[in-house]
Design a protein around this motif. Structure first.
Motif, PDB file in Angstrom:
ATOM      1  N   ALA A  80       0.849  -1.204   0.000  1.00 17.57           N
ATOM      2  CA  ALA A  80       0.000   0.000   0.000  1.00 17.57           C
ATOM      3  C   ALA A  80       0.882   1.250   0.000  1.00 17.57           C
ATOM      4  N   VAL A  81       1.999   1.191   0.717  1.00 14.23           N
ATOM      5  CA  VAL A  81       2.917   2.352   0.735  1.00 14.23           C
ATOM      6  C   VAL A  81       3.526   2.560  -0.659  1.00 14.23           C
ATOM      7  N   CYS A  82       3.833   1.466  -1.350  1.00 18.81           N
ATOM      8  CA  CYS A  82       4.363   1.597  -2.725  1.00 18.81           C
ATOM      9  C   CYS A  82       3.362   2.367  -3.593  1.00 18.81           C
ATOM     10  N   VAL A  83       2.078   1.997  -3.454  1.00 17.43           N
ATOM     11  CA  VAL A  83       1.050   2.689  -4.239  1.00 17.43           C
ATOM     12  C   VAL A  83       0.980   4.153  -3.808  1.00 17.43           C
ATOM     13  N   MET A  84       1.037   4.389  -2.507  1.00 15.74           N
ATOM     14  CA  MET A  84       0.978   5.771  -2.005  1.00 15.74           C
ATOM     15  C   MET A  84       2.087   6.617  -2.636  1.00 15.74           C
ATOM     16  N   LYS A  85       3.284   6.058  -2.720  1.00 14.09           N
ATOM     17  CA  LYS A  85       4.416   6.813  -3.287  1.00 14.09           C
ATOM     18  C   LYS A  85       4.183   7.132  -4.768  1.00 14.09           C
ATOM     19  N   VAL A  86       3.634   6.156  -5.490  1.00 14.71           N
ATOM     20  CA  VAL A  86       3.351   6.387  -6.911  1.00 14.71           C
ATOM     21  C   VAL A  86       2.274   7.466  -7.068  1.00 14.71           C
ATOM     22  N   LEU A  87       1.268   7.410  -6.227  1.00 19.07           N
ATOM     23  CA  LEU A  87       0.193   8.416  -6.309  1.00 19.07           C
ATOM     24  C   LEU A  87       0.749   9.808  -6.043  1.00 19.07           C
ATOM     25  N   GLU A  88       1.578   9.909  -5.009  1.00 23.99           N
ATOM     26  CA  GLU A  88       2.123  11.231  -4.652  1.00 23.99           C
ATOM     27  C   GLU A  88       3.012  11.785  -5.761  1.00 23.99           C
ATOM     28  N   LYS A  89       3.759  10.893  -6.382  1.00 23.74           N
ATOM     29  CA  LYS A  89       4.625  11.289  -7.496  1.00 23.74           C
ATOM     30  C   LYS A  89       3.799  11.808  -8.678  1.00 23.74           C
ATOM     31  N   ASN A  90       2.513  11.399  -8.709  1.00 25.46           N
ATOM     32  CA  ASN A  90       1.648  11.765  -9.830  1.00 25.46           C
ATOM     33  C   ASN A  90       0.564  12.770  -9.417  1.00 25.46           C
ATOM     34  N   VAL A  95      -2.888  11.451   0.534  1.00 24.76           N
ATOM     35  CA  VAL A  95      -2.936   9.985   0.436  1.00 24.76           C
ATOM     36  C   VAL A  95      -2.587   9.400   1.813  1.00 24.76           C
ATOM     37  N   SER A  96      -3.317   8.385   2.227  1.00 28.55           N
ATOM     38  CA  SER A  96      -2.941   7.718   3.479  1.00 28.55           C
ATOM     39  C   SER A  96      -3.217   6.217   3.366  1.00 28.55           C
ATOM     40  N   ILE A  97      -2.685   5.506   4.351  1.00 28.02           N
ATOM     41  CA  ILE A  97      -2.789   4.050   4.338  1.00 28.02           C
ATOM     42  C   ILE A  97      -3.873   3.639   5.312  1.00 28.02           C
ATOM     43  N   VAL A 131      -7.318   4.218 -11.705  1.00 28.54           N
ATOM     44  CA  VAL A 131      -6.485   5.232 -12.382  1.00 28.54           C
ATOM     45  C   VAL A 131      -7.356   6.239 -13.142  1.00 28.54           C
ATOM     46  N   ASN A 132      -7.983   5.797 -14.223  1.00 31.72           N
ATOM     47  CA  ASN A 132      -8.721   6.755 -15.069  1.00 31.72           C
ATOM     48  C   ASN A 132     -10.238   6.623 -14.995  1.00 31.72           C
ATOM     49  N   GLN A 133     -10.715   5.642 -14.246  1.00 30.65           N
ATOM     50  CA  GLN A 133     -12.177   5.437 -14.174  1.00 30.65           C
ATOM     51  C   GLN A 133     -12.835   6.612 -13.438  1.00 30.65           C
ATOM     52  N   ILE A 134     -13.911   7.140 -14.016  1.00 31.96           N
ATOM     53  CA  ILE A 134     -14.560   8.283 -13.349  1.00 31.96           C
ATOM     54  C   ILE A 134     -15.985   7.978 -12.888  1.00 31.96           C
ATOM     55  N   ALA A 135     -16.549   6.866 -13.373  1.00 31.80           N
ATOM     56  CA  ALA A 135     -17.904   6.512 -12.919  1.00 31.80           C
ATOM     57  C   ALA A 135     -17.840   5.154 -12.217  1.00 31.80           C
ATOM     58  N   PHE A 136     -18.361   5.089 -11.025  1.00 29.84           N
ATOM     59  CA  PHE A 136     -18.378   3.849 -10.252  1.00 29.84           C
ATOM     60  C   PHE A 136     -19.829   3.510  -9.942  1.00 29.84           C
ATOM     61  N   GLU A 137     -20.323   2.498 -10.655  1.00 34.27           N
ATOM     62  CA  GLU A 137     -21.715   2.122 -10.428  1.00 34.27           C
ATOM     63  C   GLU A 137     -21.784   0.913  -9.505  1.00 34.27           C
ATOM     64  N   GLY A 138     -22.922   0.750  -8.867  1.00 38.40           N
ATOM     65  CA  GLY A 138     -23.072  -0.398  -7.976  1.00 38.40           C
ATOM     66  C   GLY A 138     -22.872   0.003  -6.537  1.00 38.40           C
ATOM     67  N   THR A 145     -12.672   6.315  -5.334  1.00 39.33           N
ATOM     68  CA  THR A 145     -12.205   7.436  -6.136  1.00 39.33           C
ATOM     69  C   THR A 145     -11.108   6.910  -7.069  1.00 39.33           C
ATOM     70  N   SER A 146     -10.619   7.800  -7.932  1.00 37.48           N
ATOM     71  CA  SER A 146      -9.549   7.403  -8.853  1.00 37.48           C
ATOM     72  C   SER A 146      -8.562   8.555  -8.984  1.00 37.48           C
ATOM     73  N   MET A 147      -7.425   8.260  -9.592  1.00 45.08           N
ATOM     74  CA  MET A 147      -6.411   9.298  -9.795  1.00 45.08           C
ATOM     75  C   MET A 147      -6.986  10.426 -10.645  1.00 45.08           C
ATOM     76  N   LYS A 148      -7.731  10.041 -11.690  1.00 45.59           N
ATOM     77  CA  LYS A 148      -8.318  11.038 -12.595  1.00 45.59           C
ATOM     78  C   LYS A 148      -9.327  11.920 -11.847  1.00 45.59           C
ATOM     79  N   LEU A 149     -10.153  11.287 -11.010  1.00 40.53           N
ATOM     80  CA  LEU A 149     -11.149  12.069 -10.265  1.00 40.53           C
ATOM     81  C   LEU A 149     -10.482  13.053  -9.309  1.00 40.53           C
TER      82      LEU A 149
END
Ligand code: BTN
Length: 230
Positions: A80-90, A95-97, A131-138, A145-149
């Protein structure tokens, strides 16, 4: 470093975790598999992991090296921390765990990690990043949420994937640093959490990956990430 890795990519799989579990005997340590779409993506506690085709990162890592397998109890957090670092870089902020294995942006879930396998034979770390998904149904138990949102940027999923692979490979040789980041970005600290129907107030994540928490009578507990399926 990535050059020496076996990285497989498929357009469609039932689940990247399932692929590695079914083929762990014939695949090498550190094999990575990703796909554009899962027909039966798995989440924790028998939940589904739904992801619109070509929109998100769906990736799993096969670990067979005993030196790494024995650290399985901290892998969800460290991944999860690896993902956090990638998100912050982008350009993703706040971001938190969320112990033991989710990544949150503000109060929304952007990534989930699913650890499966047979210790001490092998483990599979599956990661889904929106990453790029903006609609979450269900129905979602936690708001997604997503990076794009969050940033309004359209990302190249392949680049996000390469960055995550690099972080994961670094993490496999340097768990402690990653665990420290999880400890200092602990989303649940001071929040009331419920585990197996019991309520606790969460405190710090410990160096062994357990969560220190207090029950309603103020008694101290060290919670294991009991939801992990082994
Ligand atoms: C959760 O939050 O419940 C964990 C979700 C994990 C989803 C990922 S997507 C890639 C890998 N393959 C799966 O079937 N699940 C994991």
């Amino acid at each position: 470093m990535i050059k020496n890795m076996k990285i497989l990519h498929f357009e469609t799989l039932e689940s990247t975790n399932k692929y590695l579990i079914e083929n762990h005997n014939v695949l090498e340590d550190n094999t990575i598999v990703s796909c554009d779409f899962q027909t039966n993506g798995k989440g924790r506690e028998l939940r589904q992991w739904d992801s619109t085709k070509h929109q998100n990162l769906l990736i799993s890592f096969l670990i067979k090296n005993p030196k790494n397998i024995c650290k399985f109890h901290i892998f969800s957090l460290c991944s999860a921390v690896c993902v956090m670092k990638v998100l912050e870089k982008n350009s993703i902020k706040n971001v938190s765990i969320k112990w033991p294995n989710d990544v949150y942006v503000n109060d929304k879930k952007i990534c989930g990690v699913l650890l499966q396998g047979e210790v001490p034979k092998y483990i599979v770390i599956g990661i889904g990043v929106n990453v790029n998904q903006i609609a979450f149904e269900g129905n979602y138990s936690t708001c997604p949420t997503s990076m794009k949102l969050e940033s309004n940027i359209l990302y190249d999923i392949e680049i996000i994937k390469q960055e995550l692979i690099c972080e994961m490979l670094t993490m496999f040789n340097n768990y402690d640093q990653y665990l420290k980041s999880a400890i200092s970005n602990n989303y649940v600290k001071n929040k009331t959490i419920s585990i197996n129907g019991k309520k606790f107030v969460a405190d710090d994540i410990c160096p062994d990956g357990k969560l220190k928490a207090y029950d309603e009578k103020g008694n101290e507990h060290y919670l294991d990430s009991g939801e992990i399926t082994f």
